[in-house]
Design a protein around this motif. Structure first.
Motif, mmCIF file in Angstrom:
data_model
loop_
_atom_site.group_PDB
_atom_site.id
_atom_site.type_symbol
_atom_site.label_atom_id
_atom_site.label_comp_id
_atom_site.label_asym_id
_atom_site.label_seq_id
_atom_site.Cartn_x
_atom_site.Cartn_y
_atom_site.Cartn_z
ATOM 1 N N LEU A 111 41.732 -70.103 4.244
ATOM 2 C CA LEU A 111 42.587 -70.703 5.273
ATOM 3 C C LEU A 111 44.046 -70.850 4.843
ATOM 4 O O LEU A 111 44.895 -71.147 5.693
ATOM 5 C CB LEU A 111 42.052 -72.090 5.660
ATOM 6 C CG LEU A 111 40.698 -72.134 6.376
ATOM 7 C CD1 LEU A 111 40.341 -73.579 6.704
ATOM 8 C CD2 LEU A 111 40.738 -71.304 7.649
ATOM 9 N N THR A 164 46.824 -68.848 6.700
ATOM 10 C CA THR A 164 47.088 -69.326 8.055
ATOM 11 C C THR A 164 47.808 -70.672 8.040
ATOM 12 O O THR A 164 48.817 -70.868 8.732
ATOM 13 C CB THR A 164 45.764 -69.441 8.824
ATOM 14 O OG1 THR A 164 45.139 -68.161 8.864
ATOM 15 C CG2 THR A 164 46.000 -69.934 10.234
ATOM 16 N N VAL A 165 47.308 -71.600 7.234
ATOM 17 C CA VAL A 165 47.912 -72.942 7.198
ATOM 18 C C VAL A 165 49.315 -72.877 6.617
ATOM 19 O O VAL A 165 50.257 -73.481 7.152
ATOM 20 C CB VAL A 165 47.017 -73.895 6.381
ATOM 21 C CG1 VAL A 165 47.699 -75.248 6.193
ATOM 22 C CG2 VAL A 165 45.676 -74.080 7.084
ATOM 23 N N PHE A 205 46.442 -80.307 2.164
ATOM 24 C CA PHE A 205 45.629 -79.093 2.246
ATOM 25 C C PHE A 205 45.194 -78.616 0.858
ATOM 26 O O PHE A 205 44.063 -78.146 0.682
ATOM 27 C CB PHE A 205 46.418 -77.991 2.962
ATOM 28 C CG PHE A 205 45.685 -76.698 3.078
ATOM 29 C CD1 PHE A 205 44.584 -76.573 3.904
ATOM 30 C CD2 PHE A 205 46.084 -75.581 2.350
ATOM 31 C CE1 PHE A 205 43.891 -75.379 4.014
ATOM 32 C CE2 PHE A 205 45.397 -74.382 2.443
ATOM 33 C CZ PHE A 205 44.299 -74.278 3.281
ATOM 34 N N LEU A 250 45.500 -74.496 15.947
ATOM 35 C CA LEU A 250 44.983 -74.560 14.584
ATOM 36 C C LEU A 250 44.345 -75.921 14.304
ATOM 37 O O LEU A 250 43.318 -76.004 13.616
ATOM 38 C CB LEU A 250 46.123 -74.294 13.596
ATOM 39 C CG LEU A 250 45.736 -74.209 12.118
ATOM 40 C CD1 LEU A 250 44.727 -73.095 11.896
ATOM 41 C CD2 LEU A 250 46.965 -73.988 11.241
ATOM 42 N N LYS A 251 44.946 -76.964 14.835
ATOM 43 C CA LYS A 251 44.382 -78.298 14.656
ATOM 44 C C LYS A 251 42.983 -78.378 15.251
ATOM 45 O O LYS A 251 42.059 -79.001 14.681
ATOM 46 C CB LYS A 251 45.294 -79.322 15.315
ATOM 47 C CG LYS A 251 44.798 -80.763 15.246
ATOM 48 C CD LYS A 251 44.806 -81.287 13.837
ATOM 49 C CE LYS A 251 44.429 -82.756 13.826
ATOM 50 N NZ LYS A 251 44.357 -83.301 12.443
ATOM 51 N N LEU A 298 40.565 -75.574 13.067
ATOM 52 C CA LEU A 298 40.336 -75.742 11.628
ATOM 53 C C LEU A 298 38.935 -76.253 11.299
ATOM 54 O O LEU A 298 38.273 -75.722 10.395
ATOM 55 C CB LEU A 298 41.398 -76.672 11.033
ATOM 56 C CG LEU A 298 42.668 -76.013 10.505
ATOM 57 C CD1 LEU A 298 43.616 -77.050 9.947
ATOM 58 C CD2 LEU A 298 42.341 -74.968 9.443
ATOM 59 N N TRP A 304 36.520 -73.298 11.799
ATOM 60 C CA TRP A 304 36.642 -72.292 10.740
ATOM 61 C C TRP A 304 36.081 -72.804 9.418
ATOM 62 O O TRP A 304 35.403 -72.094 8.690
ATOM 63 C CB TRP A 304 38.107 -71.904 10.561
ATOM 64 C CG TRP A 304 38.648 -71.134 11.741
ATOM 65 C CD1 TRP A 304 37.923 -70.516 12.728
ATOM 66 C CD2 TRP A 304 40.025 -70.933 12.055
ATOM 67 N NE1 TRP A 304 38.755 -69.935 13.631
ATOM 68 C CE2 TRP A 304 40.059 -70.158 13.256
ATOM 69 C CE3 TRP A 304 41.217 -71.321 11.490
ATOM 70 C CZ2 TRP A 304 41.250 -69.765 13.854
ATOM 71 C CZ3 TRP A 304 42.412 -70.926 12.066
ATOM 72 C CH2 TRP A 304 42.424 -70.158 13.240
ATOM 73 N N ALA A 305 36.408 -74.049 9.102
ATOM 74 C CA ALA A 305 35.913 -74.619 7.854
ATOM 75 C C ALA A 305 34.383 -74.673 7.835
ATOM 76 O O ALA A 305 33.739 -74.378 6.821
ATOM 77 C CB ALA A 305 36.498 -76.014 7.654
#
Length: 850
Positions: free
Chosen positions: A258, A261-262, A371, A727-728, A731, A734-735
Motif C-alpha cells: 500500500l 498508493t498512500v 502509516f 482511499l480512506k 484502505l 485492501w488491507a
C-alpha cells in the motif's frame, strides 16, 4: 522568474496525474514472494542401519576365464534343474555317463591327439628289421668283424648326431615340451587360488551382517515408527517460531503493497497544500498592489496634467526656437494605464479568509509516521489470534499418534527374530571351520601349483639344454655335459609328474565336484529364479523353513513373489499381505489438523482506520479553495492595464530634450523656465513614476502566477479530495484482502513443513523402516558372494589346474623319449648294445648298410 509558478503548477498537475489509479500494486494478487518457500527441515534417520548395499564383483581380467569355465560346465551338465524332490545326480553322475577313454600308452595318445610317433617308438617289422637281418648275417666270434661292426656303428651314430643336431628343434615332442600352455595354466591357477583365498574371508564375514539386517526387518518396525512419530516436533517448532513474527510480517506486507498508493496521495496533498499557500499569497499581493496603484494613480494624474499644461504654454511661445519636437512629446504627456478599471478580488479574498488553517507539511509527516508504524500495529492487533494458533499447532494429529500403535504386533516378529538369531549363532562355528579348511585348501593348492610350475621349469631347462648340447656336437672339443643335463632335467620332470599325478587328479576332481555342482545346481538356478520356485514347491523344504508358518501368516508366502516385490520397492506390509490391517496413508492424513489451523488463521485482522490521510483543518482549507472562485477572476483585464505604460511618453527623454532647448534659447527667461520644467519632470519621475512602475511589475507577477495556476487548482483540489475519500474508504478492504492473501501464503508455507514431514515419513517408512529391500538385497548379495566371488574363482582354479594336469601324461611320454636324444653318444652306444639283450627292445630308426 515569471515562468516559475507556471512550471510549478505543471509539475503539480503531472504528479497528480500519475496517481489517478490508486489501486495498490498486488493488493488483490496471490503473490507469496514476501514470505518465500518453506525452509528445508533436517530429520534424523529413524531406521537402523540394516540397508544392504548391493555387492558387485568389479570387472577384471579374469572375467573371460570365468565365462569359459561356465560355458564348459554348461556343456558337461546338460540336465535341467530338478523341478521337485531332492537334488540327485549332479556332475558326478553326468561325468560317469561319458564313454571311457580307449586304453592306451603312446599309441592311444597319438591316436587321440593326431600326433606322429617318434622313430624311437616304431615297432618290429619296420626299418629296424633290416638291421636285425644284417646282424643275423654277421659271423659270430670274429674279432675283426666285431671291430669293424663297432667302427661302422660309431660312424653311423655320428652321422645320426649330425643329422639330428640341425633339426632337433623340429622333433615331434617339441610342442608338448614347450611349456607355454602349461605356463599360462599354472599362472592362472596361482592367481585364481589366491583369489579364492582372498574372497573366502570377507564372504564368510558378510553372512552375520546379512542375518543381522534381516533380524530387524520385522521386529524393529514398531519402535522405529515411534521414533518417526516423535519427529513431528520439528515442523511444530518451526511453525511456532514463525508464528512469533507473523503479525509483523503481515503488517510489513500490507505496508509494502500500500505504500506506493498512500505515499502518492499524501504527496499530492502536500503539493496541493503548498499550491494553496502560494495562490493565497499571490491573491493577497494582487489585491494590495491594485489598491496601491489606484491610490498612486490618483496623486500622479494632477501632477502629470500640470506639467503638460505648463510645457504646452512654454513650447508654443513664438520666441521658442526648435521646440516643435518637444511640443509633440508634451502633447503625449498624460497617464496610460488606468488601474481603476481592473476587477475587484475582494469577494475571493473574503472566501479564503483564514486559509490555510492547517500546516500541510506537519500533517503529511504525521500521517506518514502513522502509516509506517503499521507493522507494529498489526503485531499488536494479531497477538491474541497468534496465541490461539500456537495452541492449535502444539497439538499432534490423532492419526499420527497411532502410527506405531496400529502396526500389527503379531507373534511372528519375535519368531522371525529368534530364528534368525539362532541361525546367526549356529553359523559362526561353521564359518570359522570354512575359513580354516579354506586355508588348508589354499596351502594344498599352492603346493600342487608349485609342483606343476617345477615340472614346467624342468621341461623348459631340459629342452633348452638338450637343444644346446645337440647344436654343439659339431665342435670336436665340445662338452657333452649340456645334453646330459638336459636329459636329466627332463627325467626329473618325469619323476615329479609320476609322483604328484595322483594327488593332482584327486585334488582337481574334488574341487571340480564341489565347485561344478555349486555352479550348475545352485548358481545357475539361483540366477534364473528356479531355486525360488523349488523352495516354493510344497514338500521340497522342511516345515521349519516355511516363512508363512514362521511368521504366522494367514496366507502362504511365495518366496519368488516376495523377492520380486521387494526388488520393486514394495512395503513390508504389502509383501506380508497385511494391507487389511495397516494403512500408512490413513495415518499420514493431517487434513483435519490443517483445516483447524486454517480456521484459526481466518480470525487474523488488522485495523487501518486510524490512517486519516487528511486532517479536518486541511479538508476545510481545500474546501475553501474549491469554493473560492479563484479561477473565475478576469485576469486578462489586469494584463491589459499592465501592458500599458504608466505615462504615454518617456518623461526622462522629455526632460533631457528640455534641458537641451534651454541652452539654445535666445530668451534667457524662457531658457530658465524650460530648465526648471525639466527638473520638475525629473522629480516627477523619481518620486511618483518609478514607484508606480514597481507596483505594476509586482502586480504582473501575481497576475501571471494566478492566471496559470488558478484554472488547474479547482479540478486538482476536487481530484485530491475525491482520492482521499476513496482511499480512506478502500484502505480497510485492501488491507483485509492483503491480510487474507498473506494468511494463505503463511498457511501454505507452514503446511510445507508438515508436508515435508509427511513426505519424509512416507519415504522413511516405505524405503527404510518397513521396506523389504534387505530381503531382496540379502538374496542378491548371497548369490553374488557365493557365485561371483567364490564359485567363479573356485571353478577357474580347478579348471586351470586340470588343464596343467591334462598335459602331464603327454609330457611324461615325450620327455622320456626325447631325453635319449640329448644323452652323450657313448652312453647312447651302451644303451643301444643293451637293447640286444632286452626282452622288448625297440630298434633304432636307421640301419647300417655295409
Amino acid at each position: 522568474m515569471l515562468r516559475a509558478p507556471g512550471l510549478l503548477a505543471a509539475l503539480l498537475g503531472l504528479g497528480l496525474g500519475l496517481i489517478l489509479t490508486v489501486t495498490p500494486r498486488g493488493a488483490g494478487a496471490a503473490d507469496c514472494g514476501g514470505l518465500g518457500p518453506a525452509e528445508r527441515l533436517a530429520f534424523a534417520p529413524a531406521a537402523r542401519a540394516r540397508w544392504l548395499a548391493p555387492r558387485v564383483r568389479a570387472p577384471g581380467p579374469l572375467d573371460t576365464l570365468y565365462g569359459t569355465v561356465r560355458r564348459f560346465l554348461s556343456v558337461v551338465q546338460l540336465n535341467p534343474f530338478p523341478a521337485g524332490g531332492a537334488v540327485r545326480g549332479g556332475l558326478l553322475g553326468v561325468c560317469c555317463d561319458h564313454r571311457p577313454l580307449p586304453p592306451g600308452g603312446a599309441h592311444r595318445w597319438a591316436l587321440l591327439l593326431r600326433l606322429p610317433l617318434p622313430p624311437a617308438l616304431w615297432g618290429p617289422g619296420e626299418d629296424g628289421a633290416q638291421d636285425d637281418g644284417l646282424r643275423a648275417r654277421q659271423p659270430h666270434g670274429l674279432a675283426a668283424a666285431d671291430h669293424a661292426r663297432d667302427a661302422v656303428r660309431d660312424a653311423r651314430l655320428r652321422r645320426e648326431a649330425r643329422a639330428e643336431a640341425p633339426g632337433a628343434h623340429a622333433h615331434p615332442a617339441s610342442p608338448f615340451l614347450l611349456p607355454h600352455p602349461r605356463r599360462i595354466g599354472v599362472v592362472s591357477a596361482f592367481v585364481t587360488n589366491q583369489r579364492v583365498h582372498e574372497q573366502m574371508g570377507p564372504s564368510a564375514e558378510a553372512v552375520p551382517e546379512t542375518l543381522l539386517s534381516l533380524r530387524g526387518l520385522v521386529s524393529d518396525v514398531p519402535q522405529e515408527l515411534q521414533a518417526v512419530a516423535q519427529q513431528f516436533s520439528l515442523p511444530q517448532e518451526q511453525v511456532l517460531e514463525e508464528l512469533d513474527g507473523v503479525g509483523r510480517s503481515i503488517g510489513n506486507m500490507i505496508h509494502t503493497q500500500l505504500k506506493s498508493t498512500v505515499y502518492g496521495v499524501l504527496a499530492s496533498v502536500l503539493s496541493l497544500g503548498q499550491a494553496l499557500q502560494v495562490s493565497v499569497n499571490h491573491l493577497r499581493a494582487l489585491n494590495a498592489t491594485s489598491v496601491e496603484l489606484q491610490e498612486g494613480q490618483q496623486t500622479l494624474a494632477p501632477a502629470v496634467q500640470g506639467h503638460r499644461e505648463h510645457l504646452l504654454a512654454l513650447l508654443q511661445e513664438p520666441s521658442c526656437q526648435g521646440c516643435a519636437e518637444a511640443l509633440n512629446r508634451a502633447h503625449a504627456l498624460e497617464l496610460g494605464a488606468d488601474f481603476s478599471q481592473v476587477p475587484s478580488v475582494a469577494d475571493v479574498l473574503h472566501r479564503l479568509k483564514g486559509v490555510p488553517e492547517a500546516n500541510f507539511s506537519s500533517m503529511v509527516q504525521e500521517e506518514n509516521s502513522t502509516f509506517n508504524s503499521l507493522p507494529l500495529l498489526a503485531a499488536l492487533q494479531t497477538a491474541d489470534v497468534v496465541r490461539e494458533l500456537k495452541k492449535v499447532v502444539a497439538q499432534q494429529p490423532r492419526e499420527l499418534r497411532t502410527l506405531a500403535d496400529a502396526f500389527p504386533g503379531w507373534e511372528g516378529a519375535s519368531r522371525w527374530s529368534q530364528a534368525l538369531e539362532e541361525v546367526e549363532q549356529s553359523s559362526r562355528p561353521y564359518l570359522k571351520d570354512v575359513q580354516r579348511y579354506e586355508r588348508y585348501r589354499w596351502i594344498v593348492g599352492c603346493v600342487l601349483c608349485s609342483v606343476v610350475l617345477l615340472v614346467v621349469v624342468c621341461n623348459l631347462l631340459g629342452l633348452n639344454l638338450g637343444i644346446w648340447g645337440l647344436s654343439a656336437r659339431e665342435d670336436p672339443s665340445h662338452s657333452e655335459a649340456k645334453g646330459e643335463a638336459g636329459a636329466r632335467f627332463l627325467m626329473v620332470s618325469v619323476g615329479f609328474s609320476f609322483l604328484f599325478a595322483a594327488p593332482l587328479i584327486l585334488f582337481v576332481f574334488a574341487t571340480f565336484l564341489v565347485g561344478g555342482n555349486m555352479q550348475t545346481l545352485v548358481c545357475r538356478s539361483w540366477e534364473s529364479g528356479e531355486l525360488y520356485e523349488f523352495a516354493d514347491t510344497p514338500g521340497n523344504m522342511p516345515s521349519s523353513m516355511n516363512l508363512s508358518q514362521l511368521l504366522g501368516l494367514k496366507k502362504n508366502l511365495s518366496i519368488l513373489l516376495a523377492y520380486q516385490q521387494c526388488k520393486q520397492g514394495a512395503a513390508l506390509w504389502t509383501v506380508l499381505q497385511l494391507n487389511d490391517s495397516y494403512d500408512l496413508e490413513k495415518h499420514l492424513d493431517i487434513s483435519q489438523y490443517t483445516a483447524k489451523l486454517q480456521e484459526e488463521l481466518q480470525k487474523l485482522n488488522v485495523d487501518v482506520k486510524n490512517l486519516d490521510l487528511l486532517s479536518p483543518a486541511a479538508r476545510r482549507d481545500l474546501k475553501a479553495l474549491q469554493n473560492s472562485g479563484l479561477e473565475s477572476i478576469h485576469y486578462p483585464a489586469f494584463l491589459v492595464e499592465i501592458q500599458k505604460p504608466v505615462v504615454n511618453t518617456s518623461v526622462e527623454k522629455l526632460a533631457q530634450e528640455l534641458e537641451g532647448l534651454s541652452q539654445t534659447q535666445g530668451n534667457a527667461v524662457l531658457g530658465q523656465q524650460l530648465q526648471k520644467e525639466a527638473q520638475g519632470l525629473r522629480n516627477l519621475h523619481q518620486e511618483k513614476l518609478l514607484p508606480q512602475q514597481s507596483l505594476v511589475a509586482k502586480l504582473n507577477l501575481s497576475v501571471q502566477a494566478l492566471a496559470s495556476s488558478a484554472p488547474h487548482l479547482q479540478p486538482e483540489t476536487s481530484g485530491v479530495l475525491d482520492r482521499v475519500a476513496y482511499l480512506k474508504g478502500e484502505l480497510p478492504t485492501w488491507a483485509t484482502r492483503i491480510l487474507r492473501n498473506e494468511s494463505e501464503c503463511f498457511l501454505t508455507r507452514e503446511m510445507g513443513y508438515f508436508y515435508q514431514y509427511v513426505t519424509w515419513v512416507r519415504e522413511e517408512v516405505t524405503q527404510r523402516i518397513a521396506t523389504c529391500q534387505p530381503l531382496s538385497g540379502a538374496l542378491d548379495n548371497g548369490r553374488v558372494i557365493l557365485c561371483d566371488m567364490v564359485a567363479d574363482p573356485w571353478n577357474a582354479f580347478w579348471f586351470c589346474l586340470g588343464w596343467c594336469t591334462f598335459f602331464l601324461i603327454p609330457s611324461i611320454i615325450f620327455a622320456v623319449k626325447t631325453s635319449k636324444y640329448f644323452r652323450p653318444i657313448r652312453k647312447r652306444l651302451s644303451s643301444t648294445s643293451s637293447e640286444e639283450t632286452q626282452l622288448f627292445h625297440i630298434p633304432r630308426v636307421t640301419s647300417l648298410k655295409l
